[in-house]
Design a protein around this motif. Sequence first.
Motif, PDB file in Angstrom:
ATOM      1  N   ASP A  89       0.894  -1.438  -0.355  1.00 32.61           N
ATOM      2  CA  ASP A  89       0.094  -0.072  -0.399  1.00 32.61           C
ATOM      3  C   ASP A  89       0.604   1.105  -0.525  1.00 32.61           C
ATOM      4  O   ASP A  89       1.429   1.827   0.585  1.00 32.61           O
ATOM      5  CB  ASP A  89      -0.865  -0.459   0.889  1.00 32.61           C
ATOM      6  N   ASP A 149       0.404   4.329  -0.675  1.00 31.25           N
ATOM      7  CA  ASP A 149      -0.321   5.693  -0.090  1.00 31.25           C
ATOM      8  C   ASP A 149      -0.606   5.166   2.180  1.00 31.25           C
ATOM      9  O   ASP A 149      -1.449   6.031   2.310  1.00 31.25           O
ATOM     10  CB  ASP A 149      -1.626   6.048  -0.744  1.00 31.25           C
ATOM     11  N   LYS A 200      -6.597  -0.629   0.502  1.00 32.92           N
ATOM     12  CA  LYS A 200      -5.805   0.169   0.280  1.00 32.92           C
ATOM     13  C   LYS A 200      -5.895   1.441   0.644  1.00 32.92           C
ATOM     14  O   LYS A 200      -7.292   1.598   1.291  1.00 32.92           O
ATOM     15  CB  LYS A 200      -5.661   0.211  -1.249  1.00 32.92           C
ATOM     16  N   THR A 201      -5.733   1.851   1.218  1.00 38.63           N
ATOM     17  CA  THR A 201      -5.508   3.851   2.276  1.00 38.63           C
ATOM     18  C   THR A 201      -5.916   4.641   0.995  1.00 38.63           C
ATOM     19  O   THR A 201      -5.517   5.435   0.769  1.00 38.63           O
ATOM     20  CB  THR A 201      -4.477   4.455   2.674  1.00 38.63           C
ATOM     21  N   LYS A 202      -6.996   5.340   1.668  1.00 40.26           N
ATOM     22  CA  LYS A 202      -8.034   6.153   0.895  1.00 40.26           C
ATOM     23  C   LYS A 202      -8.720   6.479   1.954  1.00 40.26           C
ATOM     24  O   LYS A 202      -8.948   5.967   3.336  1.00 40.26           O
ATOM     25  CB  LYS A 202      -8.763   6.043  -0.338  1.00 40.26           C
ATOM     26  N   LYS A 203      -9.720   7.284   1.306  1.00 41.83           N
ATOM     27  CA  LYS A 203     -10.757   8.287   2.525  1.00 41.83           C
ATOM     28  C   LYS A 203     -11.486   7.268   2.643  1.00 41.83           C
ATOM     29  O   LYS A 203     -12.157   6.195   1.970  1.00 41.83           O
ATOM     30  CB  LYS A 203     -11.900   9.023   2.176  1.00 41.83           C
ATOM     31  N   GLY A 262     -16.915   6.326  -1.972  1.00 43.76           N
ATOM     32  CA  GLY A 262     -17.255   7.646  -2.096  1.00 43.76           C
ATOM     33  C   GLY A 262     -17.832   8.296  -1.619  1.00 43.76           C
ATOM     34  O   GLY A 262     -18.561   9.678  -1.694  1.00 43.76           O
ATOM     35  N   TYR A 301     -12.683  -2.721   2.944  1.00 40.16           N
ATOM     36  CA  TYR A 301     -12.046  -1.359   2.821  1.00 40.16           C
ATOM     37  C   TYR A 301     -11.647  -0.561   3.754  1.00 40.16           C
ATOM     38  O   TYR A 301     -10.155   0.101   3.416  1.00 40.16           O
ATOM     39  CB  TYR A 301     -13.362  -0.424   2.290  1.00 40.16           C
ATOM     40  N   ASP A 302     -11.662  -0.760   4.730  1.00 37.54           N
ATOM     41  CA  ASP A 302     -10.546  -0.249   5.583  1.00 37.54           C
ATOM     42  C   ASP A 302     -10.239  -0.684   7.219  1.00 37.54           C
ATOM     43  O   ASP A 302     -10.683  -1.626   7.304  1.00 37.54           O
ATOM     44  CB  ASP A 302     -11.857   1.254   5.966  1.00 37.54           C
TER      45      ASP A 302
END
Length: 194
Positions: A12, A14, A140-143, A154, A178-179
Amino acid sequence: KIESEIRSKLSDSDFSLTSFLEKTKKTGIGLTNDWLSGDLSKSRSLVSSGIYNRFRTQLRLLKKEGLVNVMTDWEIYPQRIKTIEADNQFQVAHVFVQGFAKDMNLPESLPDGERQRKISAQKKKGYQEYWTFIRSNQAKTKKGILDGVCPNCGSVADNVSQSNKCVHCGTIYNSSRYDWVLTEITQPDEWGKN
């Protein structure tokens, strides 16, 4: 160097250690605020079903005994990632957390002023815990939820406390698909026994 090693282990690019520890802190703040209010619905999307149900049970048991947990002057500090692991299914991060608080159980019938007097007389004490966060190995790292959006599509996460499910794509927010999701809180004397 540690951050680049973690990025490599998680595949990852990010991943940010600072952001991850901030997410840990925000999760702790949200969970503590909800615990003290007696309503864990806002934290439901940040923690596993196991933690959510365990905390709800503890709140019910306190209520059954006519007690309420009172905590003031509390602070929480995610110190460091103790270990991080990844296999073909999950990524697991164990975070060492240190906190401080005035904390006691008091009769629910006690007037607010008397509660405040009793808790004010307490000394602030420190505590340490290990928090385990899990996410899918494909994540993966995202909001995400702490940013107010669905970690999958999103969209604005406007259904967090009611169904814990995105109204746009159907993602269950605390699925860890996802997180990162907080799945366990372990006391230091229990750490490493399993």
